[in-house]
Design a protein around this motif. Structure first.
Motif, short mmCIF file in Angstrom:
data_model
loop_
_atom_site.label_atom_id
_atom_site.label_comp_id
_atom_site.label_asym_id
_atom_site.label_seq_id
_atom_site.Cartn_x
_atom_site.Cartn_y
_atom_site.Cartn_z
N THR A 1 -18.61 34.48 3.28
CA THR A 1 -17.72 33.76 2.77
C THR A 1 -17.58 32.60 3.87
N ALA A 2 -16.44 32.50 5.03
CA ALA A 2 -16.34 31.43 6.20
C ALA A 2 -17.52 32.09 6.72
N GLY A 3 -18.55 32.45 7.15
CA GLY A 3 -19.66 32.41 7.89
C GLY A 3 -20.32 31.37 7.20
N GLU A 4 -20.35 30.67 5.82
CA GLU A 4 -21.28 30.18 4.99
C GLU A 4 -20.50 29.09 5.37
N ARG A 5 -18.80 28.74 4.95
CA ARG A 5 -18.63 27.97 5.16
C ARG A 5 -18.62 27.20 6.66
N GLU A 6 -18.08 27.58 7.49
CA GLU A 6 -18.79 27.24 9.04
C GLU A 6 -20.06 26.79 9.32
N ARG A 7 -21.40 27.31 8.64
CA ARG A 7 -22.27 26.83 8.94
C ARG A 7 -23.09 26.02 8.15
N ARG A 8 -21.77 25.49 6.46
CA ARG A 8 -22.41 24.00 6.14
C ARG A 8 -23.53 24.02 5.03
N SER A 9 -23.68 25.01 5.23
CA SER A 9 -24.77 26.02 3.79
C SER A 9 -23.41 26.74 2.71
N LEU A 10 -22.13 26.03 2.36
CA LEU A 10 -21.89 26.52 1.34
C LEU A 10 -21.36 25.49 0.58
N GLU A 11 -21.49 24.52 1.22
CA GLU A 11 -21.52 23.09 0.36
C GLU A 11 -23.48 22.97 -0.95
N VAL A 12 -23.69 23.50 -0.03
CA VAL A 12 -25.02 23.17 -0.76
C VAL A 12 -25.56 24.36 -2.14
N LEU A 13 -24.87 25.54 -1.24
CA LEU A 13 -24.74 26.79 -2.74
C LEU A 13 -23.74 25.92 -4.02
N MET A 14 -22.78 25.36 -3.44
CA MET A 14 -21.78 25.19 -4.90
C MET A 14 -22.15 23.55 -5.49
N ALA A 15 -23.40 22.39 -4.78
CA ALA A 15 -24.17 22.37 -5.52
C ALA A 15 -24.64 22.80 -6.63
N GLN A 16 -24.97 23.74 -5.89
CA GLN A 16 -26.04 24.41 -7.54
C GLN A 16 -25.43 24.33 -8.73
N PRO A 17 -26.30 24.71 -9.82
CA PRO A 17 -25.72 24.76 -11.27
C PRO A 17 -25.15 26.00 -11.03
N ALA A 18 -23.91 26.46 -10.72
CA ALA A 18 -23.62 27.38 -10.72
C ALA A 18 -22.17 27.96 -10.60
N ARG A 19 -21.09 28.45 -11.53
CA ARG A 19 -19.83 27.99 -11.71
C ARG A 19 -19.48 29.21 -10.69
N ALA A 20 -18.20 29.34 -10.91
CA ALA A 20 -17.21 29.81 -9.02
C ALA A 20 -17.37 30.96 -9.03
N TRP A 21 -16.82 31.47 -10.35
CA TRP A 21 -17.07 33.24 -10.26
C TRP A 21 -18.17 33.45 -10.15
N GLU A 22 -19.42 32.96 -10.59
CA GLU A 22 -20.10 33.69 -10.08
C GLU A 22 -21.08 33.34 -8.86
N LEU A 23 -20.78 32.95 -8.26
CA LEU A 23 -21.72 32.58 -6.87
C LEU A 23 -19.98 33.92 -6.83
#
Length: 394
Positions: free
Chosen positions: A209-231
């Motif tokens: 969570t915090a680690g991925e957001r700090e590395r900016r990899s969370l934005e890439v994950l959020m761009a995938q065709p998956a809803r928030a609850w699935e992530l």
């Protein structure tokens, strides 16, 4: 086709298992508490089974004045060494050098006072700064017993029965079972057996969570065709799986150690069976999932990895507070205890270890006490994940 939350789950789990630090933390907290519990109990068993008053060296000044007392001390496995007269300063140096547990100094008029049936002074010198309190008490017990024997002999010499000094006799009968005593002693540290539920999955929860957001990899994950609850569910299950593995292995190891130790030597027993343990492990699954859900929900609101770790270090202490309060106030087992996460698991394990027939209601309450808050925390984290402010860290 796999559900999307399972894809996220396997991704997070593989990344966590590649982290040697996370695996080392999991192994350390899985092994540390059961081994610590086993070591403490083994030390207590060793002390209880060693020969009576083993290794007590007593230096005596004026031993020739009380041969009967010296004989009684030797009969109790206390090694008596007669030494030359010393002043107070010399006695202090003698004890600091640890040449003896204590120094017994008999008054110069000990023999005269003893024969005339007057109090004969005996001085017991010891150093309270050393770890010899138990051995010093053993010496005092022998001196007390010797004084009682002399008093009884003097009363008989005057035609008085020593029983006149004991108008009542107290007989004690303990109806507590060895299992109940075991649970009472071990129950004081049962809370630590469930604490790894909040430790083993911590690294995965913060990094995903915090680690991925700090590395900016969370934005890439959020761009995938998956809803928030699935992530969120994928990350939650990955972190929760590590916690489940850690606490299950720890409980099994603790059960194996307690079953192996000869607790009968100290008047205790461990009656928990493997089927009972499996039920305890089963109802502990929601506790691990609850810990993972809280950690993810809290870490998502942190701006950096270090901030998330700092906040969670305080959050993890909260579940331990009810157990500490109950132990401090010595509260009796009540139904409301099964409604508090972690305290419910401690209470359930303690009651089963006592041999009390609890029925299925405590198991159900323990399961739901953590399962419901875990689902609420996941729902909150899913709602938070849909926020662009969270993803962009603004």
């Amino acid at each position: 086709m796999k559900p999307k939350f399972m894809v996220v789950f396997w991704k997070e789990l593989r990344e966590t298992l590649r982290d040697k630090r996370a695996l080392g933390l999991l192994a350390m907290f899985t092994l540390m508490y059961p081994l610590m519990l086993g070591y403490l109990l083994q030390q207590q068993i060793t002390r209880a089974t060693k020969p009576e008053r083993e290794g007590i060296n007593l230096a005596v000044i004026g031993a020739t004045q009380a041969p009967t007392l010296m004989s009684q001390l030797k009969q109790k496995n206390i090694e008596v060494h007669e030494v030359a007269p010393m002043n107070e300063h010399a006695i202090g140096d003698y004890l600091k050098a640890r040449k003896a547990v204590a120094v017994l100094r008999l008054s110069d008029k000990f023999g005269e006072n003893y024969r005339e049936m007057r109090p004969a002074r005996v001085e017991l010198w010891y150093d309270s700064a050393t770890e010899s309190d138990a051995r010093q008490r053993d010496i005092e017990e022998v001196l007390t017993a010797y004084g009682s024997n002399v008093a009884s002999a003097r009363l008989l010499a005057h035609g008085v029965s020593p029983a006149a000094l004991a108008p009542i006799q107290v007989q004690r009968f303990d109806t507590g079972s060895s299992a109940a005593r075991s649970a009472g002693l071990i129950g004081s540290i049962l809370g630590f057996l469930f604490f790894p539920a909040f430790i083993c999955g911590l690294s995965a929860a913060v990094d995903s969570t915090a680690g991925e957001r700090e590395r900016r990899s969370l934005e890439v994950l959020m761009a995938q065709p998956a809803r928030a609850w699935e992530l969120v569910c994928g990350k939650w299950l990955a972190s929760g799986s590590l916690a489940i593995m850690g606490i299950t292995l720890e409980l099994m190891l603790a059960h194996a150690i307690l079953s192996w130790l000869p607790l009968e030597e100290i008047g205790m027993s461990w009656r928990l069976s493997w089927p009972d343990l499996l039920l305890v492990c089963l109802v502990s699954v929601p506790l691990s999932l609850f810990a993972a859900a809280i950690q993810i929900a809290v870490a998502m609101n942190a701006r950096s990895f270090k901030e998330a770790q700092s906040v969670l270090s305080f959050v993890m202490l909260a579940p331990m507070i009810p157990g500490v309060v109950v132990a401090t106030l010595d509260l009796k087992t009540a139904d409301w205890m099964y409604l508090v996460p972690m305290l419910s698991n401690q209470t359930l394990l303690r009651e089963i270890a006592k041999g009390n027939a609890s029925g299925m209601l405590p198991f159900a309450l323990t399961f739901l006490s953590s399962a419901i808050p875990a689902l609420l925390a996941v729902a909150f984290a899913s709602w938070r994940m849909r926020s662009e402010r969270y993803v962009l860290a603004v």
